[in-house]
Design a protein around this motif. Structure first.
Motif, PDB file in Angstrom:
ATOM      1  N   THR A  48      -3.986  -4.240  11.837  1.00  0.00           N
ATOM      2  CA  THR A  48      -3.700  -2.799  11.868  1.00  0.00           C
ATOM      3  C   THR A  48      -2.425  -2.479  12.641  1.00  0.00           C
ATOM      4  O   THR A  48      -1.700  -1.560  12.283  1.00  0.00           O
ATOM      5  N   ILE A  51       0.485  -3.456  10.330  1.00  0.00           N
ATOM      6  CA  ILE A  51       0.621  -2.443   9.272  1.00  0.00           C
ATOM      7  C   ILE A  51       1.366  -1.228   9.811  1.00  0.00           C
ATOM      8  O   ILE A  51       2.304  -0.725   9.180  1.00  0.00           O
ATOM      9  N   LEU A  54       5.123  -2.110  10.143  1.00  0.00           N
ATOM     10  CA  LEU A  54       5.879  -2.551   8.976  1.00  0.00           C
ATOM     11  C   LEU A  54       5.874  -1.572   7.808  1.00  0.00           C
ATOM     12  O   LEU A  54       6.804  -1.569   7.002  1.00  0.00           O
ATOM     13  N   GLU A  55       4.842  -0.765   7.725  1.00  0.00           N
ATOM     14  CA  GLU A  55       4.688   0.133   6.585  1.00  0.00           C
ATOM     15  C   GLU A  55       5.857   1.114   6.497  1.00  0.00           C
ATOM     16  O   GLU A  55       6.261   1.715   7.484  1.00  0.00           O
ATOM     17  N   GLY A  56       6.401   1.248   5.296  1.00  0.00           N
ATOM     18  CA  GLY A  56       7.470   2.219   5.057  1.00  0.00           C
ATOM     19  C   GLY A  56       8.876   1.686   5.244  1.00  0.00           C
ATOM     20  O   GLY A  56       9.844   2.404   4.968  1.00  0.00           O
ATOM     21  N   ARG A  58      12.228   0.046   4.282  1.00  0.00           N
ATOM     22  CA  ARG A  58      12.908  -0.078   2.997  1.00  0.00           C
ATOM     23  C   ARG A  58      13.951  -1.188   3.065  1.00  0.00           C
ATOM     24  O   ARG A  58      14.449  -1.508   4.137  1.00  0.00           O
ATOM     25  N   THR A  64      10.896  -0.065  -1.126  1.00  0.00           N
ATOM     26  CA  THR A  64      10.003  -0.951  -0.384  1.00  0.00           C
ATOM     27  C   THR A  64      10.806  -2.124   0.160  1.00  0.00           C
ATOM     28  O   THR A  64      12.023  -2.174   0.003  1.00  0.00           O
ATOM     29  N   ASP A  68       7.264  -4.149   4.184  1.00  0.00           N
ATOM     30  CA  ASP A  68       6.407  -3.102   3.644  1.00  0.00           C
ATOM     31  C   ASP A  68       5.359  -3.705   2.712  1.00  0.00           C
ATOM     32  O   ASP A  68       4.185  -3.313   2.752  1.00  0.00           O
ATOM     33  N   GLN A  69       5.740  -4.673   1.906  1.00  0.00           N
ATOM     34  CA  GLN A  69       4.795  -5.337   1.016  1.00  0.00           C
ATOM     35  C   GLN A  69       3.770  -6.143   1.815  1.00  0.00           C
ATOM     36  O   GLN A  69       2.603  -6.216   1.442  1.00  0.00           O
ATOM     37  N   ALA A  71       2.649  -5.215   4.707  1.00  0.00           N
ATOM     38  CA  ALA A  71       1.707  -4.184   5.171  1.00  0.00           C
ATOM     39  C   ALA A  71       0.697  -3.856   4.081  1.00  0.00           C
ATOM     40  O   ALA A  71      -0.503  -3.752   4.340  1.00  0.00           O
ATOM     41  N   LYS A  72       1.166  -3.731   2.840  1.00  0.00           N
ATOM     42  CA  LYS A  72       0.264  -3.455   1.724  1.00  0.00           C
ATOM     43  C   LYS A  72      -0.711  -4.618   1.527  1.00  0.00           C
ATOM     44  O   LYS A  72      -1.910  -4.411   1.296  1.00  0.00           O
ATOM     45  N   LYS A  75      -3.449  -4.553   4.132  1.00  0.00           N
ATOM     46  CA  LYS A  75      -4.453  -3.538   3.828  1.00  0.00           C
ATOM     47  C   LYS A  75      -5.479  -4.087   2.840  1.00  0.00           C
ATOM     48  O   LYS A  75      -6.679  -3.897   3.009  1.00  0.00           O
TER      49      LYS A  75
END
Length: 80
Positions: A48, A51, A54-56, A58, A64, A68-69, A71-72, A75
Motif C-alpha cells: 500500500t 502504491i 508510484l500511482e499516477g 507518467r 502511465t 504506475d503500472q 502500482a496497478k 493492487k
C-alpha cells in the motif's frame, strides 16, 4: 504473480508478496536501469505504501509509466 502492463515498454511485471509486504519485483523489458532501481527500492515495502508513492507517475507524454503500472499490478496482487 505476473502482470501484463499496458501502455509502457515493459512486457511483464513479476511480483512476489509476503503477506502485504513486497518481497520481490522483476520487470521484463523497459528501461533496464530504471526498472531495476524501482524494483529494488520497493522490495521490503508494504504494498500500500508503494502504491501511494508510484500511482499516477507518467513517462513523458504517456499517461502511465512502469512505476504506475507496478502500482496497478500491486493492487491486483493484493486482491488475490
Amino acid at each position: 504473480m505476473d502482470y501484463k502492463p499496458q501502455g509502457v515498454c515493459s512486457q511483464n511485471i513479476h511480483i512476489e508478496l509476503d503477506g502485504d509486504t513486497i518481497s520481490h519485483v522483476e520487470f521484463l523489458g523497459g528501461c533496464s536501469g530504471n526498472t531495476q532501481g524501482v524494483a529494488r527500492l520497493v522490495e521490503g515495502m508494504k504494498a500500500t505504501d508503494a502504491i501511494a508513492r508510484l500511482e499516477g507517475i507518467r513517462c513523458g507524454y504517456k499517461p502511465t509509466s512502469c512505476p504506475d503500472q507496478l502500482a496497478k499490478a500491486l493492487k491486483v496482487a493484493l486482491q488475490q
